[in-house]
Design a protein around this motif. Structure first.
Motif, PDB file in Angstrom:
ATOM      1  N   TYR A   6      -6.081 -10.794   0.824  1.00 52.47           N
ATOM      2  CA  TYR A   6      -7.005 -10.291  -0.064  1.00 52.47           C
ATOM      3  C   TYR A   6      -7.515 -11.000  -0.716  1.00 52.47           C
ATOM      4  O   TYR A   6      -8.302 -10.535  -2.036  1.00 52.47           O
ATOM      5  N   GLN A  13     -13.221  -3.059  -1.548  1.00 52.98           N
ATOM      6  CA  GLN A  13     -12.286  -3.395  -0.274  1.00 52.98           C
ATOM      7  C   GLN A  13     -10.389  -2.959  -1.157  1.00 52.98           C
ATOM      8  O   GLN A  13      -9.855  -2.495  -0.815  1.00 52.98           O
ATOM      9  N   ILE A  16     -10.236   0.526  -1.946  1.00 54.70           N
ATOM     10  CA  ILE A  16     -10.219   1.358  -1.411  1.00 54.70           C
ATOM     11  C   ILE A  16      -8.260   1.218  -1.043  1.00 54.70           C
ATOM     12  O   ILE A  16      -7.478   2.179  -0.926  1.00 54.70           O
ATOM     13  N   ALA A  17      -7.859  -0.032  -1.265  1.00 54.14           N
ATOM     14  CA  ALA A  17      -6.363  -0.077  -0.754  1.00 54.14           C
ATOM     15  C   ALA A  17      -5.784   0.081  -1.481  1.00 54.14           C
ATOM     16  O   ALA A  17      -4.604   0.514  -1.527  1.00 54.14           O
ATOM     17  N   GLY A  19      -5.920   2.950  -3.334  1.00 53.01           N
ATOM     18  CA  GLY A  19      -5.334   4.742  -2.605  1.00 53.01           C
ATOM     19  C   GLY A  19      -5.078   4.478  -1.618  1.00 53.01           C
ATOM     20  O   GLY A  19      -4.897   5.756  -1.526  1.00 53.01           O
ATOM     21  N   ASN A  20      -4.665   3.609  -0.284  1.00 52.71           N
ATOM     22  CA  ASN A  20      -3.624   3.961   0.294  1.00 52.71           C
ATOM     23  C   ASN A  20      -2.041   3.561   0.155  1.00 52.71           C
ATOM     24  O   ASN A  20      -2.349   2.471   0.465  1.00 52.71           O
ATOM     25  N   ASP A  21      -1.815   3.204  -1.431  1.00 50.03           N
ATOM     26  CA  ASP A  21      -0.511   2.904  -1.555  1.00 50.03           C
ATOM     27  C   ASP A  21      -0.381   1.321  -1.568  1.00 50.03           C
ATOM     28  O   ASP A  21       0.694   0.681  -1.341  1.00 50.03           O
ATOM     29  N   ASP A  22      -1.424   0.085  -0.871  1.00 47.27           N
ATOM     30  CA  ASP A  22      -1.253  -0.778  -1.349  1.00 47.27           C
ATOM     31  C   ASP A  22      -0.717  -1.718  -2.462  1.00 47.27           C
ATOM     32  O   ASP A  22      -1.778  -1.575  -2.536  1.00 47.27           O
ATOM     33  N   TRP A  63      -1.414   1.891 -11.622  1.00 46.06           N
ATOM     34  CA  TRP A  63      -0.715   1.953 -10.580  1.00 46.06           C
ATOM     35  C   TRP A  63      -0.326   3.637 -10.040  1.00 46.06           C
ATOM     36  O   TRP A  63      -0.198   4.080  -9.407  1.00 46.06           O
ATOM     37  N   ARG A  66      -3.027   6.253  -8.701  1.00 45.65           N
ATOM     38  CA  ARG A  66      -4.524   5.578  -7.819  1.00 45.65           C
ATOM     39  C   ARG A  66      -4.418   6.390  -6.742  1.00 45.65           C
ATOM     40  O   ARG A  66      -5.961   6.154  -6.750  1.00 45.65           O
ATOM     41  N   HIS A  67      -4.163   7.233  -7.189  1.00 39.72           N
ATOM     42  CA  HIS A  67      -4.931   8.504  -5.328  1.00 39.72           C
ATOM     43  C   HIS A  67      -5.974   9.733  -6.599  1.00 39.72           C
ATOM     44  O   HIS A  67      -6.544  10.138  -5.749  1.00 39.72           O
TER      45      HIS A  67
END
Length: 197
Positions: A6, A13, A16-17, A19-22, A63, A66-67
């Motif tokens: 990371y 990047q 995007i990550a 937003g995908n709960d990373d 956090w 994030r969505h």
């Protein structure tokens, strides 16, 4: 097993990550920006405890949202959020000090009814501002409390100048509607602190 590096991720990047709960991407954002945000907070508050709590809250919000949050520049977004919370903290402490001072005067019998009403109204205005959407509140405070131009705010937030004008207009309409419940003399007093056009 391949491990994602990371540290090599670009801001886009990481966004995007995130937003995908990373959670690992979120941790990388935290590592990259924690110290710089803490330094800003400490410069504004001179308090280690306040600074740590403010920065922690900034990351909790990013956090949690994030969505839904739309971020173009992580650094700018985090800094604006932090500055907004610092403003809130200062105003909260000022209100608390002012309230205590006025309470002391009330006890001594030296505060007029009109002066007491003004203090109460200022406290209510703080509560009304909390009802605004987060972005609208941030833009309003950058404009009215920090004196930033529409152009500067648009560049900081990453939106158009028209969008900034819209948010400021919505804020003012909301406050004006609220102020209609108060006596004209008190409203005129408050308008000195909110010089909207």
């Amino acid at each position: 097993m391949y491990r994602v590096n990371y540290k090599s991720f670009s801001e886009n990047q990481l966004i995007i990550a995130l937003g995908n709960d990373d959670a690992a991407a979120f941790e990388e954002i935290y590592k990259r920006y924690w110290y710089s945000l803490y330094a800003i907070a400490f410069k504004q508050t001179s308090s280690k405890q306040d600074s740590e709590e403010l920065v922690q809250t900034v990351f909790e919000r990013i956090w949690k949202n994030r969505h839904t949050v739309k971020i173009k520049n992580i650094g700018a977004y985090l800094t604006v959020c932090l500055r907004n919370m610092v403003i809130d903290l200062h105003r909260q402490k000022n209100v608390e000090r002012r309230y205590q001072d006025e309470q002391d005067i009330v006890v001594s019998g030296n505060l007029t009814e009109e002066e007491f009403n003004k203090v109460q109204l200022l406290n209510h205005i703080e509560n009304v501002l909390q009802e605004l959407p987060e972005k609208t509140k941030i833009i309003f405070k950058l404009s009215r409390y920090e004196g930033k131009s529409i152009k500067d705010i648009a560049a900081t937030i990453g939106i158009t100048e028209k969008a900034v004008e819209y948010h400021i207009t919505q804020s003012i309409k909301h406050l004006k509607k609220f102020l209609l419940h108060y006596l004209p003399s008190i409203v005129m007093y408050i308008l000195q602190f909110f010089p909207w056009s």
